[in-house]
Design a protein around this motif. Structure first.
Motif, PDB file in Angstrom:
ATOM      1  N   PRO A  77       0.823  -1.215   0.000  1.00 23.77           N
ATOM      2  CA  PRO A  77       0.000   0.000   0.000  1.00 23.77           C
ATOM      3  C   PRO A  77       0.854   1.262   0.000  1.00 23.77           C
ATOM      4  O   PRO A  77       1.964   1.282   0.546  1.00 23.77           O
ATOM      5  CB  PRO A  77      -0.810  -0.129   1.296  1.00 23.77           C
ATOM      6  CG  PRO A  77      -0.799  -1.592   1.617  1.00 23.77           C
ATOM      7  CD  PRO A  77       0.535  -2.104   1.146  1.00 23.77           C
ATOM      8  N   ARG A  78       0.325   2.315  -0.618  1.00 24.91           N
ATOM      9  CA  ARG A  78       1.039   3.587  -0.708  1.00 24.91           C
ATOM     10  C   ARG A  78       0.142   4.682  -0.138  1.00 24.91           C
ATOM     11  O   ARG A  78      -1.013   4.830  -0.540  1.00 24.91           O
ATOM     12  CB  ARG A  78       1.392   3.884  -2.161  1.00 24.91           C
ATOM     13  CG  ARG A  78       2.217   5.143  -2.361  1.00 24.91           C
ATOM     14  CD  ARG A  78       2.637   5.310  -3.797  1.00 24.91           C
ATOM     15  NE  ARG A  78       1.503   5.588  -4.671  1.00 24.91           N
ATOM     16  CZ  ARG A  78       1.008   4.743  -5.558  1.00 24.91           C
ATOM     17  NH1 ARG A  78       1.526   3.535  -5.669  1.00 24.91           N
ATOM     18  NH2 ARG A  78      -0.014   5.088  -6.317  1.00 24.91           N
ATOM     19  N   SER A  79       0.670   5.455   0.799  1.00 26.24           N
ATOM     20  CA  SER A  79      -0.131   6.490   1.450  1.00 26.24           C
ATOM     21  C   SER A  79      -0.429   7.638   0.491  1.00 26.24           C
ATOM     22  O   SER A  79       0.462   8.113  -0.224  1.00 26.24           O
ATOM     23  CB  SER A  79       0.598   7.025   2.685  1.00 26.24           C
ATOM     24  OG  SER A  79      -0.143   8.093   3.261  1.00 26.24           O
ATOM     25  N   LEU A  80      -1.686   8.095   0.497  1.00 24.61           N
ATOM     26  CA  LEU A  80      -2.097   9.248  -0.296  1.00 24.61           C
ATOM     27  C   LEU A  80      -2.363  10.469   0.579  1.00 24.61           C
ATOM     28  O   LEU A  80      -2.653  11.541   0.052  1.00 24.61           O
ATOM     29  CB  LEU A  80      -3.352   8.909  -1.104  1.00 24.61           C
ATOM     30  CG  LEU A  80      -3.177   7.848  -2.193  1.00 24.61           C
ATOM     31  CD1 LEU A  80      -4.510   7.525  -2.852  1.00 24.61           C
ATOM     32  CD2 LEU A  80      -2.163   8.287  -3.230  1.00 24.61           C
ATOM     33  N   GLY A  81      -2.276  10.285   1.895  1.00 23.33           N
ATOM     34  CA  GLY A  81      -2.449  11.424   2.776  1.00 23.33           C
ATOM     35  C   GLY A  81      -3.223  11.073   4.034  1.00 23.33           C
ATOM     36  O   GLY A  81      -3.876  10.032   4.125  1.00 23.33           O
ATOM     37  N   VAL A  82      -3.127  11.972   4.999  1.00 25.80           N
ATOM     38  CA  VAL A  82      -3.819  11.820   6.277  1.00 25.80           C
ATOM     39  C   VAL A  82      -5.035  12.747   6.277  1.00 25.80           C
ATOM     40  O   VAL A  82      -4.940  13.917   5.893  1.00 25.80           O
ATOM     41  CB  VAL A  82      -2.884  12.158   7.456  1.00 25.80           C
ATOM     42  CG1 VAL A  82      -3.622  12.034   8.780  1.00 25.80           C
ATOM     43  CG2 VAL A  82      -1.670  11.229   7.436  1.00 25.80           C
ATOM     44  N   LEU A  83      -6.162  12.234   6.727  1.00 26.99           N
ATOM     45  CA  LEU A  83      -7.414  12.987   6.689  1.00 26.99           C
ATOM     46  C   LEU A  83      -7.595  13.800   7.969  1.00 26.99           C
ATOM     47  O   LEU A  83      -7.246  13.342   9.063  1.00 26.99           O
ATOM     48  CB  LEU A  83      -8.606  12.044   6.534  1.00 26.99           C
ATOM     49  CG  LEU A  83      -8.895  11.455   5.145  1.00 26.99           C
ATOM     50  CD1 LEU A  83      -7.727  10.661   4.611  1.00 26.99           C
ATOM     51  CD2 LEU A  83     -10.148  10.605   5.183  1.00 26.99           C
ATOM     52  N   GLY A  84      -8.141  14.977   7.810  1.00 20.62           N
ATOM     53  CA  GLY A  84      -8.590  15.746   8.955  1.00 20.62           C
ATOM     54  C   GLY A  84      -9.974  15.275   9.373  1.00 20.62           C
ATOM     55  O   GLY A  84     -10.502  14.294   8.830  1.00 20.62           O
ATOM     56  N   GLN A  85     -10.584  15.975  10.300  1.00 18.50           N
ATOM     57  CA  GLN A  85     -11.890  15.566  10.794  1.00 18.50           C
ATOM     58  C   GLN A  85     -13.044  16.302  10.101  1.00 18.50           C
ATOM     59  O   GLN A  85     -14.185  16.172  10.506  1.00 18.50           O
ATOM     60  CB  GLN A  85     -11.958  15.780  12.309  1.00 18.50           C
ATOM     61  CG  GLN A  85     -10.991  14.884  13.086  1.00 18.50           C
ATOM     62  CD  GLN A  85     -11.256  14.899  14.579  1.00 18.50           C
ATOM     63  OE1 GLN A  85     -11.946  15.774  15.084  1.00 18.50           O
ATOM     64  NE2 GLN A  85     -10.698  13.919  15.282  1.00 18.50           N
ATOM     65  N   GLU A  86     -12.727  17.064   9.037  1.00 20.67           N
ATOM     66  CA  GLU A  86     -13.778  17.760   8.300  1.00 20.67           C
ATOM     67  C   GLU A  86     -14.654  16.757   7.543  1.00 20.67           C
ATOM     68  O   GLU A  86     -14.221  15.672   7.185  1.00 20.67           O
ATOM     69  CB  GLU A  86     -13.180  18.761   7.306  1.00 20.67           C
ATOM     70  CG  GLU A  86     -12.278  19.810   7.928  1.00 20.67           C
ATOM     71  CD  GLU A  86     -10.839  19.349   8.015  1.00 20.67           C
ATOM     72  OE1 GLU A  86      -9.975  20.187   8.348  1.00 20.67           O
ATOM     73  OE2 GLU A  86     -10.577  18.154   7.772  1.00 20.67           O
ATOM     74  N   LYS A  87     -15.866  17.174   7.256  1.00 26.46           N
ATOM     75  CA  LYS A  87     -16.784  16.319   6.493  1.00 26.46           C
ATOM     76  C   LYS A  87     -16.394  16.282   5.023  1.00 26.46           C
ATOM     77  O   LYS A  87     -16.615  15.288   4.328  1.00 26.46           O
ATOM     78  CB  LYS A  87     -18.221  16.827   6.648  1.00 26.46           C
ATOM     79  CG  LYS A  87     -19.264  15.883   6.087  1.00 26.46           C
ATOM     80  CD  LYS A  87     -20.661  16.333   6.423  1.00 26.46           C
ATOM     81  CE  LYS A  87     -21.705  15.362   5.879  1.00 26.46           C
ATOM     82  NZ  LYS A  87     -21.596  14.031   6.504  1.00 26.46           N
ATOM     83  N   LEU A  88     -15.810  17.372   4.536  1.00 31.05           N
ATOM     84  CA  LEU A  88     -15.354  17.457   3.150  1.00 31.05           C
ATOM     85  C   LEU A  88     -13.941  18.017   3.149  1.00 31.05           C
ATOM     86  O   LEU A  88     -13.694  19.081   3.713  1.00 31.05           O
ATOM     87  CB  LEU A  88     -16.285  18.363   2.333  1.00 31.05           C
ATOM     88  CG  LEU A  88     -15.948  18.537   0.852  1.00 31.05           C
ATOM     89  CD1 LEU A  88     -16.155  17.225   0.113  1.00 31.05           C
ATOM     90  CD2 LEU A  88     -16.814  19.631   0.226  1.00 31.05           C
ATOM     91  N   LEU A  89     -13.004  17.289   2.517  1.00 33.66           N
ATOM     92  CA  LEU A  89     -11.611  17.758   2.535  1.00 33.66           C
ATOM     93  C   LEU A  89     -10.920  17.381   1.239  1.00 33.66           C
ATOM     94  O   LEU A  89     -11.376  16.511   0.488  1.00 33.66           O
ATOM     95  CB  LEU A  89     -10.863  17.175   3.737  1.00 33.66           C
ATOM     96  CG  LEU A  89     -10.825  15.642   3.873  1.00 33.66           C
ATOM     97  CD1 LEU A  89      -9.543  15.088   3.313  1.00 33.66           C
ATOM     98  CD2 LEU A  89     -10.963  15.244   5.327  1.00 33.66           C
ATOM     99  N   ASN A  90      -9.812  18.061   0.962  1.00 36.83           N
ATOM    100  CA  ASN A  90      -9.042  17.851  -0.260  1.00 36.83           C
ATOM    101  C   ASN A  90      -7.628  17.396   0.087  1.00 36.83           C
ATOM    102  O   ASN A  90      -7.032  17.864   1.064  1.00 36.83           O
ATOM    103  CB  ASN A  90      -8.958  19.140  -1.083  1.00 36.83           C
ATOM    104  CG  ASN A  90     -10.328  19.640  -1.519  1.00 36.83           C
ATOM    105  OD1 ASN A  90     -11.235  18.847  -1.727  1.00 36.83           O
ATOM    106  ND2 ASN A  90     -10.465  20.949  -1.654  1.00 36.83           N
TER     107      ASN A  90
END
Length: 268
Positions: free
Chosen positions: A210-223
């Motif tokens: 697997p390759r990481s594409l990023g860490v998510l914040g806690q927003e409902k919609l994020l980029n």
């Protein structure tokens, strides 16, 4: 026919379903296909996002007072025409006619006047109707042109994935916008990680880890910033639950994989 093998037809049906114009048996068949195929669910979610975005961008508009006046004139003219028609069918004059040598003449003049009034009311209704129709058509044309511009300004979507849990419940909608080099993630489920945890998005290539594409914040919609090379020929995506801030890509996920789903390329 396998609708997933006809992306243009699937796109049109999904747009109609999200807009609400797909009705009856066709709508029920589409919902059945959506339960069976992830690609159909993804297409419907994409168009629901499109339409909801346009509704949020559209400003509230108060109709001009002249529009309401024209509508009221049309309604009143229609009521007058209906009242005249009822009077004719009843066979009774609107005003009593006194008997006498000139009674028949007064009756004739009265009914001719009533007929002229009815014709005038019909003419007014037609003229007002044309004016209202023309005004509404011009207003609708302007709104359609504005919505078309807004739709053209919305991000393009080249790849889409619906990430679901082990019970097939959708939790995250992921789309890739090649114009802006962004992955757009929208939470569609009720999961919320703890304050000391982070969700991390992973590409699952056909070969290698697997390759990481990023860490998510806690927003409902994020980029998340990403290039097309990051998602091209990647058959699936996954989201794992990691310590706050995520983990290095080289080591792969260290926590449980909560959601995963197929990454589908769609027609632009």
């Amino acid at each position: 026919m396998n609708i997933t093998q006809h992306p243009e037809l699937l796109d049109r049906l999904a747009a109609s379903y999200a807009l609400g114009t797909l009705r009856g048996g066709a709508r029920r068949r589409f919902e059945t296909l959506a339960r069976e195929h992830a690609a159909v669910r993804a297409a419907a979610l994409v168009w629901q996002t499109h339409w909801s975005g346009l509704a949020e961008l559209q400003e509230l508009a108060q109709p001009d007072a002249a529009v309401w006046k024209r509508i009221d004139n049309l309604v009143q003219a229609d009521k007058a025409a209906q009242a005249m028609q009822v009077s004719r069918l009843a066979g009774e004059p609107a005003l009593p006619v006194a008997p006498g040598p000139g009674g028949w003449l007064r009756s004739l003049l009265l009914w001719r006047g009533a007929a002229a009034a009815g014709a005038l009311a019909t003419l007014v209704a037609v003229v007002v109707g044309v004016q209202v129709n023309g005004g509404l058509r011009a207003s609708s044309g302007a709104q359609i042109a504005e919505l078309r511009q807004q739709l053209q300004a919305t991000p393009q979507i080249q790849y889409v994935a619906v990430l679901a849990d082990d019970k097939a419940a959708a939790s995250m909608l992921v789309t890739f916008d090649p114009k802006n080099n962004q992955l757009v993630l929208q939470r569609v489920g009720g999961f919320q990680e703890g304050a000391d945890q982070s969700l991390q998005l992973w590409a699952l290539p056909p070969a290698g880890g697997p390759r990481s594409l990023g860490v998510l914040g806690q927003e409902k919609l994020l980029n998340l910033t990403a290039g097309e090379a990051d998602v091209r020929q990647v058959p699936a995506l996954a989201i794992s639950l990691e310590p706050k801030g995520g983990v290095p890509s080289a080591g792969g996920p260290t926590g449980p994989v909560l959601f995963k789903g197929e990454l589908i390329q769609r027609m632009l």
